[in-house]
Design an enzyme around this catalytic site. Structure first.
Site, PDB file in Angstrom:
ATOM      1  CB  ALA A  64      -0.908   0.004   1.228  1.00  0.00           C
ATOM      2  CE1 TYR A  65       3.708   3.021  -4.185  1.00  0.00           C
ATOM      3  CE2 TYR A  65       1.888   1.475  -4.385  1.00  0.00           C
ATOM      4  CZ  TYR A  65       3.171   1.864  -4.713  1.00  0.00           C
ATOM      5  OH  TYR A  65       3.925   1.100  -5.546  1.00  0.00           O
TER       6      TYR A  65
END
Length: 156
Positions: free
Chosen positions: A29-30
């Protein structure tokens, strides 16, 4: 300074499967996506990493990867921007190099992308018959864009 020189391609068909020697499941995930960099958390097996990459559409980018405690990485997923990316990465040796073929799941199901890291931008490499269109430099196929925008309209 750590650098990554990478070419990226869509995959045409399943011909790559006979070359695979290993695979790993990845969740990532960012945490931040800006015009200058991305910050990503990645979990694979029981290992976890925080990665900072310079932004840009060229072949070469700065990349810094730091091992972090798995439990911290799991907690960081809640701080994400966009969706969690789930994929199975298949490894296919190519001489001294290797192809990483990512088969995406969840919201990105159906997308298959092959990447090869090169020692130099001008390095030659064999192009297997199963490679489709090159998407190096197409921001729609960057993992940060896939996390925030989903599949490109031509991604299937």
């Amino acid at each position: 300074m750590a650098t990554e020189i990478e070419r990226k391609f869509l995959v045409a068909g399943d011909g790559w499967r006979s070359s695979v020697t290993d695979h790993l499941d990845i969740r990532q995930a960012y945490l931040s996506v800006t015009d200058t960099n991305t910050v990503r958390v990645r979990l694979s097996g029981r290992a976890a990493f925080l990665t900072i990459k310079s932004a840009g559409a060229g072949l070469t980018r700065q990349e810094f990867e730091i091992a972090i405690p798995f439990v911290d990485a799991e907690a960081m997923l809640a701080l994400r921007t966009g969706r969690i990316i789930e994929k199975r990465r298949h490894i296919a040796p190519a001489g001294l190099l290797r192809w990483e073929i990512d088969v995406f799941a969840g919201d990105l199901d159906g997308l298959v992308i092959a990447e090869i890291e090169l020692p130099a931008e001008t390095a030659e490499f064999e192009r297997p018959h199963w490679l489709g269109a090159e998407v190096t430099g197409d921001p729609r196929y960057g993992n940060s864009s896939l996390a925030t925008n989903g599949l490109p309209s031509t991604g299937r």
